[in-house]
Design a protein around this motif. Structure first.
Motif, PDB file in Angstrom:
ATOM      1  N   ASP A  97     -12.073  -4.590  10.317  1.00 51.00           N
ATOM      2  CA  ASP A  97     -11.688  -5.422   9.175  1.00 51.00           C
ATOM      3  C   ASP A  97     -10.169  -5.362   9.018  1.00 51.00           C
TER       4      ASP A  97
ATOM      5  N   ASN B 296      -0.938   6.810   6.052  1.00 49.27           N
ATOM      6  CA  ASN B 296       0.499   6.959   5.819  1.00 49.27           C
ATOM      7  C   ASN B 296       0.875   8.252   5.112  1.00 49.27           C
TER       8      ASN B 296
ATOM      9  N   SER C 115       0.838  -1.197   0.000  1.00 49.21           N
ATOM     10  CA  SER C 115       0.000   0.000   0.000  1.00 49.21           C
ATOM     11  C   SER C 115       0.873   1.248   0.000  1.00 49.21           C
TER      12      SER C 115
ATOM     13  N   GLY D 125      -8.078  -7.142   7.278  1.00 45.44           N
ATOM     14  CA  GLY D 125      -7.589  -7.230   5.904  1.00 45.44           C
ATOM     15  C   GLY D 125      -7.675  -5.895   5.193  1.00 45.44           C
ATOM     16  N   ALA D 126      -8.859  -5.275   5.267  1.00 46.13           N
ATOM     17  CA  ALA D 126      -9.042  -3.994   4.576  1.00 46.13           C
ATOM     18  C   ALA D 126      -8.131  -2.934   5.179  1.00 46.13           C
ATOM     19  N   ALA D 127      -7.978  -2.950   6.509  1.00 45.64           N
ATOM     20  CA  ALA D 127      -7.122  -1.963   7.163  1.00 45.64           C
ATOM     21  C   ALA D 127      -5.685  -2.095   6.670  1.00 45.64           C
ATOM     22  N   GLN D 128      -5.231  -3.343   6.558  1.00 46.48           N
ATOM     23  CA  GLN D 128      -3.868  -3.600   6.109  1.00 46.48           C
ATOM     24  C   GLN D 128      -3.665  -3.082   4.680  1.00 46.48           C
ATOM     25  N   LEU D 129      -4.692  -3.275   3.852  1.00 44.82           N
ATOM     26  CA  LEU D 129      -4.596  -2.826   2.464  1.00 44.82           C
ATOM     27  C   LEU D 129      -4.671  -1.307   2.353  1.00 44.82           C
ATOM     28  N   MET D 130      -5.066  -0.636   3.437  1.00 42.97           N
ATOM     29  CA  MET D 130      -5.027   0.832   3.461  1.00 42.97           C
ATOM     30  C   MET D 130      -3.691   1.310   4.014  1.00 42.97           C
ATOM     31  N   GLY D 131      -2.767   0.381   4.239  1.00 39.02           N
ATOM     32  CA  GLY D 131      -1.429   0.774   4.679  1.00 39.02           C
ATOM     33  C   GLY D 131      -1.248   0.777   6.184  1.00 39.02           C
ATOM     34  N   ILE D 132      -2.174   0.177   6.918  1.00 44.76           N
ATOM     35  CA  ILE D 132      -2.047   0.158   8.372  1.00 44.76           C
ATOM     36  C   ILE D 132      -1.286  -1.088   8.812  1.00 44.76           C
ATOM     37  N   ASN D 133      -0.316  -0.900   9.684  1.00 45.52           N
ATOM     38  CA  ASN D 133       0.457  -2.015  10.205  1.00 45.52           C
ATOM     39  C   ASN D 133      -0.349  -2.684  11.327  1.00 45.52           C
ATOM     40  N   VAL D 134      -0.955  -3.836  10.988  1.00 46.04           N
ATOM     41  CA  VAL D 134      -1.887  -4.477  11.915  1.00 46.04           C
ATOM     42  C   VAL D 134      -1.161  -4.953  13.178  1.00 46.04           C
TER      43      VAL D 134
ATOM     44  N   ARG E 129     -15.994  -3.521   1.372  1.00 46.49           N
ATOM     45  CA  ARG E 129     -15.433  -3.687   2.722  1.00 46.49           C
ATOM     46  C   ARG E 129     -15.067  -2.336   3.301  1.00 46.49           C
TER      47      ARG E 129
END
Lengths: 253, 293
Positions: free
Chosen positions: B175, A105, A76, B177-186, A88
């Motif tokens: 969510d 970010n 990302s 998965g979605a959070a991670q795809l927004m660039g968040i480090n889970v 989602r």
């Protein structure tokens, strides 16, 4: 050099080659379509491009950087954003906050200044709100900014997903069936939005779609997959007349 | 007047439960796991503060800070070592691991500090408040507990709802998965949640030991379980729910101790849990999700 270069990408689930030798080149600002029958592996390709699945073979190069097998949050940051086949959104958060999560970010301040509410926190939060609001304006969602995302009508939820993805400042935007469940009017409006996004933000867009006329009209290039492998690639005219594509879609020899 | 006095004591005890319940509920919201070792972090916080104040003779503020720092590190370490490898394991495995960690902490405390109760010196040196010509006496501990808990709850609510990192936590809880795809480090977000929860547990430990000054390796177990009940009562995963659930539970406990029987007050607290689970399984503020068929 191409913006995205995918070479011989493959993934195996158990004994099944879900995707095999998938190669693709997308130029900066290009509108690219990814089509194929159900179960052909289209979403699996998206999941490999965004790091959800680690490919077993092949490489993905984005803007000269090898991003194969990197974590989703790193990819990302590197510049790929996506929307989902089944929406989602963060349903319990407001429309504005959804976009602000996308900006995670883009704007930085320390956790400590957030806890202590230092001036830098207020300054950065204002910047984020401004950026998020201007994105919402582009998609005509500014009036709903403080509503819960789950309260938006379907079409607007799809738009919000695109707005949230754009907030991550991507070089490449992946849209997974953006027109799914839309009526012809909404679909036409969506096509306009996608053109606008490409021109305004200069992003390349790769989209999965089942609505053939939508893809054929919108996309400059199209790649067709079936059973995990590419069966045709080229402009709409080439793909439409390809006998293997016709066979895959209509059945036959 | 008796009622008022009991009510104030109930609110005080309840606000400690609320602060502990916040740790439970935040961890559940984000990692979808019940961290049964959370109560024992309270106990560790109590011991650290005790050592710094009594054995080292340092001022109480140093003791509190030391407790917060040690518990935060402990919380992050437990998550890294025990829970992170089980991120994709079935929830039963994680639950049993959490119970194991709980016993580990209790027995380590037994080993290090022994089984005899330590008498904790209160960190509060405030004079009791006498109202209505002395017919209502509110201790300094009670006042400090209520004030500190209220500040913590307000600060946490603002942090979660108004900051970037707070939004990231909400996004991860909805969510991953979605959070991670927004660039968040889970993983970092989950670590942070454990850090915050454990820091709050340390504060709760110090407050609790100041009010009930006998410190044992099992000190944290009962308040931990009750705070868990409070979190379920309020709706597990919901931050305001944990606050309301905690305060209500504290009031119920103190009132039932006074008006019914001090022996069965714990039983009443757990009966509340059973009734809540029967009537409103998602808790007071939890989302009532209708299963779609």
């Amino acid at each position: 050099m191409a913006l995205l270069e995918v070479n011989h990408l493959g993934i195996v689930f158990g004994g099944l080659h879900a995707v095999d030798k998938f190669s693709l080149k997308i130029e900066k600002g290009q509108l690219y379509g990814l089509i194929g029958p159900n179960g052909a592996g289209k979403t699996t390709i998206f999941n490999m491009l965004t790091g959800v699945y680690k490919p077993n073979e092949g490489e993905i190069i984005l803007d000269g950087m090898n991003i194969t097998g990197m974590h989703p949050e790193k990819i990302s940051k590197a510049g790929i954003a996506r929307t989902f086949q089944n929406i989602r959104l963060f349903n319990d958060m407001t429309v504005l906050d959804n976009v602000k999560v996308g900006l995670h970010n883009q704007v930085r301040y320390s956790t400590l200044s957030g806890i202590l509410r230092l001036p830098s926190y207020h300054e950065k939060e204002n910047i984020m709100r401004g950026k998020a609001m201007s994105l919402l304006k582009i998609f005509g969602l500014e009036d709903e900014a403080y509503q819960k995302a789950s309260n938006l009508p379907y079409g607007k939820q799809r738009k919000l997903e695109i707005a949230r993805a754009l907030a991550t400042n991507p070089k490449l935007l992946l849209l997974d069936e953006p027109a799914a469940g839309m009526n012809p009017n909404e679909t036409a409006e969506l096509a306009e939005t996608i053109h606008f996004v490409r021109n305004q933000f200069g992003v390349a867009i790769l989209l999965i779609e089942h609505d053939m006329s939508f893809v054929m009209e919108l996309c400059e290039k199209i790649v067709v997959v079936d059973y995990g492998s590419i069966i045709a690639q080229g402009d709409a005219q080439t793909v439409r007349n390809d006998p293997r594509v016709i066979a895959a879609y209509l059945g036959g020899e | 007047m008796e009622f008022l006095s009991n009510l104030v004591n109930g609110i005080s005890l309840g606000s400690v439960y609320a602060v502990i319940a916040l740790g439970y509920t935040m961890v559940y919201g984000i990692a979808r796991m019940l961290n049964f070792a959370h109560g024992d972090i309270i106990m560790v916080g109590g011991y650290i503060c005790f050592i710094v104040m009594t054995s080292l003779g340092l001022p109480s503020i140093v003791g509190i800070l030391a407790a917060v720092v040690v518990c935060t590190i402990l919380g992050i370490t437990i998550e890294r070592v025990a829970y992170k490898p089980l991120r994709s394991a079935p929830s039963l495995a994680v639950l049993i691991t959490a119970i194991g960690v709980s016993y580990l902490l209790q027995n380590l405390a037994l080993l290090i500090w022994g089984s005899d109760p330590k008498s904790f010196t209160s960190v509060v040196s405030m004079e009791p408040l006498r109202l209505f010509d002395g017919s209502l006496v509110i201790t300094g501990e009670t006042i400090v507990t209520i004030v500190v808990s209220a500040i913590i709850m307000a600060a946490l609510t603002l942090f979660v709802n108004r900051t970037k990192v707070g939004h990231a936590m909400l996004a991860v809880s909805e969510d991953k998965g979605a959070a991670q795809l927004m660039g968040i480090n889970v993983n970092a977000t989950i670590s942070l949640t454990f850090a915050i929860g454990s820091a709050l547990a340390a504060v709760a430990g110090v407050l609790l030991c100041s009010a009930q000054p006998s410190l044992l390796p099992t000190t944290g177990a009962m308040p931990g379980i009750k705070a868990f009940v409070a979190a379920v009562f309020g709706g597990i995963g919901s931050i305001p729910g944990a606050m309301i659930g905690g305060v209500l539970l504290g009031i119920i406990e103190i009132l039932s101790k006074y008006y019914i029987s001090s022996q069965i007050s714990d039983a009443i607290v757990f009966a509340v849990l059973i009734v809540v689970l029967l009537v409103r399984p998602a808790g007071i503020l939890g989302k009532q999700i209708r299963e779609k068929v």
